[in-house]
Scaffold this active site. Sequence first.
Site, PDB file in Angstrom:
ATOM      1  N   GLU A 182     -10.474   2.142   9.006  1.00 54.49           N
ATOM      2  CA  GLU A 182      -9.169   2.682   9.398  1.00 54.49           C
ATOM      3  C   GLU A 182      -9.218   3.323  10.788  1.00 54.49           C
ATOM      4  OE1 GLU A 182      -7.613   5.540   6.622  1.00 54.49           O
ATOM      5  OE2 GLU A 182      -5.681   5.697   7.648  1.00 54.49           O
TER       6      GLU A 182
ATOM      7  N   HIS B 242      -9.939   1.524   1.152  1.00 51.10           N
ATOM      8  CA  HIS B 242      -9.507   1.818   2.525  1.00 51.10           C
ATOM      9  C   HIS B 242     -10.733   1.559   3.400  1.00 51.10           C
ATOM     10  CE1 HIS B 242      -6.883   4.676   0.231  1.00 51.10           C
ATOM     11  NE2 HIS B 242      -6.010   4.448   1.182  1.00 51.10           N
TER      12      HIS B 242
ATOM     13  N   HIS C 263       0.815  -1.226   0.000  1.00 48.39           N
ATOM     14  CA  HIS C 263       0.000   0.000   0.000  1.00 48.39           C
ATOM     15  C   HIS C 263       0.841   1.265   0.000  1.00 48.39           C
ATOM     16  CE1 HIS C 263      -3.456   2.493   0.296  1.00 48.39           C
ATOM     17  NE2 HIS C 263      -3.064   3.038   1.417  1.00 48.39           N
TER      18      HIS C 263
HETATM   19 ZN   LIG Z   1      -3.965   4.816   1.609  1.00 49.11          ZN
END
Ligand SMILES: [Zn+2]
Length: 309
Positions: A159, A156, A8
């Site tokens: 998170e 994503h 990533h």
């Molecule tokens: Zn990212």
Amino acid sequence: MGPLTNAHTHLELTDLAHLCPTEPVSIVSWMGRLAWNLRKQSKARTQASIERGTAELQACGTTHLGDITRTWLSVEPLMVSGLHGVVYLEVMGHNKNKAFKRLEQAKIEIRKARQYPGYGSMQVGLSLHAPYSCHPDLLRVGAEWCRAEGVPLCIHAAESAAETKFLLSGKLPLVKGPVASLVKKLLSLPVSPGLRPIPYLARLGVLAARPLLVHAVHVTGDDIGLIANADCAVVHCPRSNDLLSCGRMPLDSYLAAGVPVYIGTDSRASSPDLDVRAEAEFAQRLHAGLVESQNITHLIHQPFRPTSE
Ligand SMILES: [Zn+2]
């Protein structure tokens, strides 16, 4: 020399290293500052950033990569870089017409890239930015297209605690100053889903496209079960999670559930460097007593396989 995977990055943000915190900060205000800086990033500067980031990756021996490109400018340089992996074209937004137009353009770019002679070692995929920054129909339709066409998908997800809170309640995090309006623009779902990020993606049918789920920190045991059943892989970016006050990803629980885990540095805007070995060393300290060091080392030495395969 075996493979070394950094799963990533956002190479086009390499020039924004001054945004990388030295002490943990709030992710929401960091995101606002990032959006503020991106407003004025020129094409030439973006290209220089990609070039510098690619050189940094190669200097530390990286062979495999998962990169997200908001401008789509990373595609050409990465296709000829000799690196393996996937470059994901990012699409996001709550304005349905605009977002769908952008999705159509991404489909054209991805189809075009697949015609490129020698296509395969660096594939082109789609990134639907995050559950909070995409119209639900964009998530649903984009993922369905990826599933039908065998295109790698990246999101994503889960998170931060703020993301979960926002999806569950629709409550916007408190941000002040010039970046407040940019954060509001990022977070404006038509209806609050009332679900945690992973069950929300599951309900929209997104997990059926086997997206690569980046961060995946704020998850319950049931969420990990959904990820495992859908046969999705996750990317662990522990230094970025630490600097953006996101908490510890339950790596031990993912490994116990048999979920494939990769490690990624994330961009220079939230990571001190692009060396995935430094990321793994940080992870070894973070999960000491829970995950064997050698099991973490193993994660960076697997080739990066896009989850559409
Ligand atoms: Zn990212």
